[in-house]
Design an enzyme around this catalytic site. Structure first.
Site, PDB file in Angstrom:
ATOM      1  N   LYS A 154       0.935  -1.380   0.217  1.00  0.00           N
ATOM      2  CA  LYS A 154      -0.773  -0.442   0.142  1.00  0.00           C
ATOM      3  C   LYS A 154       1.057   1.422  -0.003  1.00  0.00           C
ATOM      4  O   LYS A 154       1.021   1.802   1.272  1.00  0.00           O
ATOM      5  CB  LYS A 154      -0.949  -0.059   1.552  1.00  0.00           C
ATOM      6  CG  LYS A 154      -2.398   0.352   1.292  1.00  0.00           C
ATOM      7  CD  LYS A 154      -2.897   1.127   2.464  1.00  0.00           C
ATOM      8  CE  LYS A 154      -4.160   1.522   2.488  1.00  0.00           C
ATOM      9  NZ  LYS A 154      -5.113   1.958   1.555  1.00  0.00           N
TER      10      LYS A 154
HETATM   11  N1  PMP Z   1      -7.605  -1.624  -2.932  1.00  0.00           N
HETATM   12  C1  PMP Z   1      -7.298  -0.337  -3.007  1.00  0.00           C
HETATM   13  C2  PMP Z   1      -6.881  -0.087  -4.384  1.00  0.00           C
HETATM   14  C3  PMP Z   1      -7.040   0.596  -1.778  1.00  0.00           C
HETATM   15  O1  PMP Z   1      -6.503   1.398  -1.666  1.00  0.00           O
HETATM   16  C4  PMP Z   1      -8.008  -0.804  -1.006  1.00  0.00           C
HETATM   17  C5  PMP Z   1      -8.202  -0.028   0.290  1.00  0.00           C
HETATM   18  N2  PMP Z   1      -7.352   0.010   1.262  1.00  0.00           N
HETATM   19  C6  PMP Z   1      -8.565  -1.532  -0.826  1.00  0.00           C
HETATM   20  C7  PMP Z   1      -8.831  -2.419  -1.978  1.00  0.00           C
HETATM   21  C8  PMP Z   1      -9.565  -2.324   0.250  1.00  0.00           C
HETATM   22  O2  PMP Z   1      -8.314  -2.617   1.326  1.00  0.00           O
HETATM   23  P1  PMP Z   1      -9.020  -2.612   2.782  1.00  0.00           P
HETATM   24  O3  PMP Z   1      -9.787  -3.830   2.993  1.00  0.00           O
HETATM   25  O4  PMP Z   1      -7.783  -3.551   3.422  1.00  0.00           O
HETATM   26  O5  PMP Z   1      -9.322  -1.278   2.806  1.00  0.00           O
END
Ligand code: PMP
Length: 298
Positions: A154
């Site tokens: 991320k």
């Molecule tokens: N894909 C992307 C590109 C994101 O930014 C997020 C948000 N973090 C998610 C999927 C979903 O991830 P999470 O469920 O861990 O928030």
């Protein structure tokens, strides 16, 4: 919206006022998007306590993201979780969005750093209201090529792609974008993962070309608990348009249904879908409420 003169942040091990904190204008993070972050939520549970949802999973993803990007990371999940609860309490917040960011020092070259900085900010987040279904548009932007980026991390720089896609969709009158991967299979939203429902079964793309969402994993966990079949597979936008229903899921979005993709409406009434059961079960999980199987609609 994010802070006022009383807001406290956690900055490199100390609780300080947000309005007084400084960031180096020569940081590699600011110039090149070279930083990693998390998006976490805390909830006021039905017992009235503050609970950070999947805190351990989020902080271990933060460490993995930093490791993948060669950013020094010296914190344990335990100390960060403790600091976050303390930060929520100092800001008098229970329903909050929590944003940890690990960023680089002044360095205008591309070399590795021997240190990094950590900030955790929190701001108020209203509990789920989402009855409105989303009008989604297939983006003209693809997700970044996993051969060009550590897509499992991320990393802040990846979000330039998300910003472009989301702004394009909104400029064209849609609520959100759906991005395809480098092979033109459905990947994910700018900040959320995608599922579709067909004949009572759920489908979602494999983790190879997307961010492995913690909400996505929670949805799969809920499917197991409720005996709902879920399959990870590559699929096209055309297959998705044949679905009974579809939804995005993510920490901020939670589980949010779609009305249409490229103006093609999904035929099943949202509250008659298996997806809406998942939505309800997810709400129960974050609020520490028991989910009763009797809710399950056939
Ligand atoms: N894909 C992307 C590109 C994101 O930014 C997020 C948000 N973090 C998610 C999927 C979903 O991830 P999470 O469920 O861990 O928030």
């Amino acid at each position: 919206m994010y802070y006022n003169e009383d807001t406290i942040i956690y900055l490199n091990g100390e609780f300080v006022k947000s309005a007084e904190a400084k960031i180096d204008l020569y940081s590699q993070s600011l110039h090149y998007g070279y930083s990693v972050f998390e998006g976490i939520r805390s909830y006021k549970t039905i017992k009235g306590e503050t609970a950070i949802f999947k805190a351990g999973e989020h902080y271990s993803r933060l460490k993995n993201s930093a490791d993948a990007m060669n950013i020094p990371f010296t914190y344990s999940s335990e100390e960060l979780i403790t600091a976050t609860y303390e930060l929520l309490s100092r800001n008098n917040m229970q329903d909050a969005y929590i944003r940890p960011l690990v960023y680089a020092p002044a360095n205008m070259s591309f070399t590795k750093n021997t240190e990094s900085f950590l900030v955790i900010a929190v701001w108020k987040m209203e509990p789920f209201l989402g009855e409105k279904l989303l009008k989604v548009m297939t983006s003209s932007f693809q997700r970044p090529n996993p051969k060009g980026f550590k897509i499992e991390a991320k990393a802040s720089g990846h979000y330039v792609n998300s910003i472009l896609a989301s702004q394009e969709a909104k400029a064209r009158g849609y609520d959100e974008a759906l991005l395809l991967d480098i092979n033109d299979f459905v990947a994910e939203g700018p900040g959320a993962n995608v599922f579709f429902e067909k004949n009572g079964k759920l489908f979602t793309p494999p983790t190879k070309n997307i961010l492995a969402g913690i909400t996505r994993a929670t949805v799969i966990e809920i499917c197991k608990e409720l005996d709902i079949t879920v399959e990870e597979k590559y699929f096209t936008g055309d297959e998705l348009k044949e679905a009974d229903a579809a939804f995005f899921c993510g920490t901020a979005a939670e589980v949010i249904g779609w009305e249409s993709l490229d103006n093609v409406k999904f035929p099943k009434a949202w509250n008659e879908t298996v997806s809406s059961i998942i939505q309800e079960a997810y709400q129960c999980k974050v609020l520490h409420k028991e989910f009763k199987r009797s809710f399950v609609r056939a």
